[in-house]
Design a protein around this motif. Structure first.
Motif, PDB file in Angstrom:
ATOM      1  N   UNK A   1     -74.419  11.480  26.907  1.00 15.23           N
ATOM      2  CA  UNK A   1     -75.288  10.767  25.856  1.00 15.23           C
ATOM      3  C   UNK A   1     -74.436   9.358  25.499  1.00 15.23           C
ATOM      4  N   UNK A   2     -74.962   8.279  25.559  1.00 18.65           N
ATOM      5  CA  UNK A   2     -74.550   7.033  25.043  1.00 18.65           C
ATOM      6  C   UNK A   2     -75.266   6.567  23.810  1.00 18.65           C
ATOM      7  N   UNK A   3     -76.470   7.224  23.591  1.00 19.60           N
ATOM      8  CA  UNK A   3     -77.397   6.399  22.537  1.00 19.60           C
ATOM      9  C   UNK A   3     -76.629   6.534  21.304  1.00 19.60           C
ATOM     10  N   UNK A   4     -76.809   5.524  20.327  1.00 18.30           N
ATOM     11  CA  UNK A   4     -76.317   5.645  18.795  1.00 18.30           C
ATOM     12  C   UNK A   4     -77.056   6.896  18.149  1.00 18.30           C
ATOM     13  N   UNK A   5     -76.163   7.785  17.618  1.00 17.89           N
ATOM     14  CA  UNK A   5     -76.722   8.865  16.738  1.00 17.89           C
ATOM     15  C   UNK A   5     -77.290   8.444  15.366  1.00 17.89           C
ATOM     16  N   UNK A   6     -77.038   7.366  15.017  1.00 18.14           N
ATOM     17  CA  UNK A   6     -77.650   6.806  13.829  1.00 18.14           C
ATOM     18  C   UNK A   6     -79.111   6.045  13.993  1.00 18.14           C
ATOM     19  N   UNK A   7     -79.143   5.217  14.826  1.00 16.63           N
ATOM     20  CA  UNK A   7     -80.360   4.570  15.088  1.00 16.63           C
ATOM     21  C   UNK A   7     -81.195   4.938  16.309  1.00 16.63           C
ATOM     22  N   UNK A   8     -80.537   5.479  17.251  1.00 21.46           N
ATOM     23  CA  UNK A   8     -81.125   6.028  18.669  1.00 21.46           C
ATOM     24  C   UNK A   8     -81.501   4.970  19.337  1.00 21.46           C
TER      25      UNK A   8
END
Length: 440
Positions: free
Chosen positions: A376-383
């Motif tokens: 997974x590369x998506x930001x965990x805060x904003x998705x």
């Protein structure tokens, strides 16, 4: 180096400042020993790579960074020039030191001159130097008195009848130096240009005062020369001399002392002492005046040459940093001047986190994916965007409020982080949970 590394873990061990000292004060001098003899070998890329490997181990030990962190980025953050550039610096200063010793033959002098000219550093400090081979003096035919500050706070010290009082001073204003001398029927304000130091101005003022008394043919007189520079008085009265200026001043005072009783006395500066205030005004007038003729007017001190060498090292280090391939995020977030003082004052945990975030080599999802440790590369805060250090620091919308609180804006350009305070960056990283990512 490996013995030192055993004292440094990722999150435990000696402090970053102590680790930095062990490297720069113990390990690096061993490597650069006799650099004047072998520095030309460092022009080879293979030798530079070997030296870089050693310095990389030191940088990893100081910062606790992960193994993929680039050496050049850590060097800039810690203010360490690449090791081959440091060896060039040692070779240049070694050549100058041997050249100044005046104890080498003509062939060796030519070889030394080749080394000095090779680096293209301003060589005025070598050719017009105040440094000389050490000379000793064990006879001091005059007195040097340094009264306590308390004695001066009551005003002028009482002088015996018939004692001539002379006052000398030096001053620096706007990068230019001047000196002032005042005494019976004498006042002088002399500009010394931008190369002379305040110490040189203080010593030369005493020398000029003694020369004026010799010119007048003064004999059988009691003379007191006041100066507010303890450094100048102690240098003139020292046993060992490596400065041509202090040596010449000493000899002038010796000549004056053959027929007179001389006392050099320290005076408390800026304390309302009438003579000192007048000398100070003359010195400031000299510093504000434009000198006549080409500079330098005095032999250049060792500090001048070291300053020029350090400027050359900084320029060469910056050029090397800009030429390094890759390092996209590091060059956007890290200033070429680095932030060594702030970095070395941090704890091992804080310096590890800050190094990882500013270089981009940290356990965030994007980098873990590149290392093959995550999918997974998506930001965990904003998705939304990819979870990179630059995304979190500059434009992640979920961290906008924390960014505004600690960094002054909800949306930042990467270059703005080069000027941001280290403590503010760390506070932001703690609030958005980056520390937990490092140590989960």
């Amino acid at each position: 180096m490996w013995a030192c590394r055993r004292l440094m873990g990722k999150t435990w061990g000696i402090s970053p400042r102590m680790a930095h000292w062990l490297y720069t004060a113990v390990v690096r001098p061993i490597v650069s020993y006799a650099a004047l003899v072998w520095w030309r070998a460092t022009n080879q890329q293979t030798v530079q790579a070997q030296l870089g490997t050693l310095q990389r181990q030191a940088c990893l030990g100081i910062t606790g960074a992960i193994r993929t962190c680039p050496t050049a980025s850590m060097e800039v953050l810690l203010g360490l020039p690449p090791l081959h550039i440091h060896i060039w610096r040692c070779a240049y200063l070694g050549a100058v030191r041997v050249r100044w010793s005046e104890m080498v033959g003509s062939f060796a002098t030519r070889r030394l001159q080749d080394t000095i000219q090779h680096f293209g550093i301003d060589s005025a400090g070598v050719l017009i130097s105040d440094v000389m081979p050490e000379k000793m003096n064990f006879r001091l035919p005059f007195k040097v008195a340094i009264p306590s500050r308390e004695r001066w706070r009551g005003g002028d010290l009482p002088l015996a009848a018939g004692v001539q009082a002379w006052y000398t001073d030096g001053s620096v204003i706007g990068g230019r130096t001047g000196l002032g001398v005042t005494g019976p029927r004498f006042s002088l304000a002399l500009p010394l240009g931008s190369c002379a130091t305040i110490f040189q101005a203080e010593v030369l003022a005493i020398d000029i005062c003694a020369q004026e008394l010799l010119r007048r043919g003064t004999k059988n007189a009691r003379i007191c020369i006041f100066s507010d520079s303890q450094a100048a008085l102690k240098a003139i009265s020292a046993f060992s001399h490596k400065s041509r200026l202090t040596w010449d001043c000493l000899n002038t005072l010796k000549a004056l002392a053959r027929d007179n009783r001389i006392t050099l006395t320290w005076v408390l500066g800026h304390a309302g002492i009438k003579g000192n205030e007048k000398a100070d005004s003359l010195a400031k007038l000299g510093a504000e005046s434009l000198p006549t003729g080409p500079e330098p007017f005095l032999g250049l001190p060792k500090s001048y040459l070291e300053r020029k060498v350090d400027e050359w090292v900084n320029t060469t280090k910056t050029s090397h940093w800009l030429r390094c391939p890759g390092l996209r995020q590091s060059k956007r977030l890290i200033s070429p001047q680095g932030r060594a003082r702030d970095m070395l004052s941090l704890s091992r945990i804080n310096i590890r986190v800050l190094t990882g975030v500013l270089t981009g080599h940290c356990p965030l999802r994007y980098h873990l994916n590149k290392m093959g440790l995550g999918e997974i590369t998506e930001c965990r805060l904003c998705g939304g965007g990819e979870e990179t250090a630059e995304h979190l620091l500059c434009d992640c919308p979920a961290a906008a409020y924390a960014r505004f609180r600690h960094l002054g804006s909800g949306l930042l350009q990467p270059e703005a982080l080069q000027r941001a305070a280290t403590k503010n960056i760390l506070a932001f990283l703690k609030e958005v949970g980056v520390f937990e990512v490092f140590f989960q």
